[in-house]
Design an enzyme around this catalytic site. Structure first.
Site: not given
Ligand code: IPE
Ligand code: IPE
Ligand code: MG
Length: 267
Positions: A26, A74
């Site tokens: 991330d 996502n």
């Protein structure tokens, strides 16, 4: 291995390496924003981090590494332009990496709802996993279009089908093993260590069943800045933890052992 990696590596106990490490990669967007670059530049820079991490993990003998590359959320919630970029990046990575994966004896697999990805991407994925399927070293699993809850939904569906073929659920022994055997990760040991970069303190729908007793290591490092050395730092921290699985520490104390304690035990 560079100097920093070697220094950390020499401090590790080779007998207590995690057998499976899972990483939530991330912080690509923030890495790019800090440089006044578009978000996708962060994704592109993240490839070098993947390369270094995979190579170091394989070299030190980690049997399984699972990387959360992108989630179902996502895929559904980010702008099409960013998703398209990630797909192209993935295809390029797969094509370029087959040779290095083979040189490092790494086998490549995937978890996630592959069939929802573009066909051209699925073809590239099949090509790369096929080309590495005979390797016997580390198993590298990429989580693509992955959601832990969808994985559990899919496990229920596959269990229901198995039950209808086998004369109903009453004829099956429903236990943890059976459920594990119907997850995408069947056959893999649960991760011992889960690493998340960029400082976020959440699992974001990653391996919810499998991480039940994983040690969690969160680093502030943004994913594009992560390298083998940071992986080794995570493993070093992991080796200082006292895993109790709900029981007591070896000295009968439920309290967390101190660092000095853990070091003393290792000697
Ligand atoms: C992680 O970086 C990569 C993916 C989820 C594909 P992000 O894109 O989430 O980066 P931040 O969290 O916005 O910084
Ligand atoms: C988690 O990162 C998914 C991956 C790293 C692939 P996100 O950036 O999507 O997570 P949230 O939205 O901050 O929870
Ligand atoms: Mg993020």
């Amino acid at each position: 291995m560079d100097r920093k990696e070697t220094d950390i590596y020499l401090r590790l106990d080779p007998a207590r390496l995690p057998q499976h490490i899972a990483i939530i990669m991330d912080g690509n967007g923030r890495w790019a924003r800090r440089r006044h670059m578009p978000r996708v530049a962060g994704h592109r820079a993240g490839v070098a981090a993947v390369r270094s991490t995979v190579e170091t993990a394989a070299r030190i003998g980690i049997p399984a590494l699972t990387l959360y590359a992108f989630s179902e959320e996502n895929w559904k919630k980010r702008p099409k332009s960013e998703v398209d970029f990630l797909m192209r990046l993935l295809c390029r990575y797969l094509k370029a990496e087959i040779k290095t994966l083979n040189e490092n004896n790494i086998r490549l697999k995937y978890i996630g709802r592959q069939h929802e990805l573009p066909e051209s991407v699925q073809r590239e994925m099949a090509e790369a996993s096929g080309a590495t399927s005979k390797n016997t070293g580390m198993l590298l699993t990429l989580a693509l279009n992955y959601s832990a809850r969808s994985e559990i939904v899919d496990a229920f569906r596959s269990l229901a089908e198995a039950a209808s073929r086998n004369g109903g659920l009453d004829h099956m022994q429903v236990d943890e093993q059976l459920i594990s055997d119907h997850l995408y990760t069947r056959g893999l040991p649960d991760p011992d260590l889960v690493i998340r970069t960029s400082g976020e303190m959440r699992l974001s729908n990653f391996l919810l069943w499998q991480l039940a007793y994983a040690e969690i290591y969160v680093t502030q490092t943004l994913w594009p800045d992560f390298r083998g050395a940071q992986l080794l730092e995570g493993i070093e921290e992991y080796q200082k933890r006292d895993r109790r699985y709900g029981g007591l520490a070896p000295d009968g104390q439920p309290q967390r052992t101190t660092r000095a304690h853990a070091e003393a035990k290792r000697r």
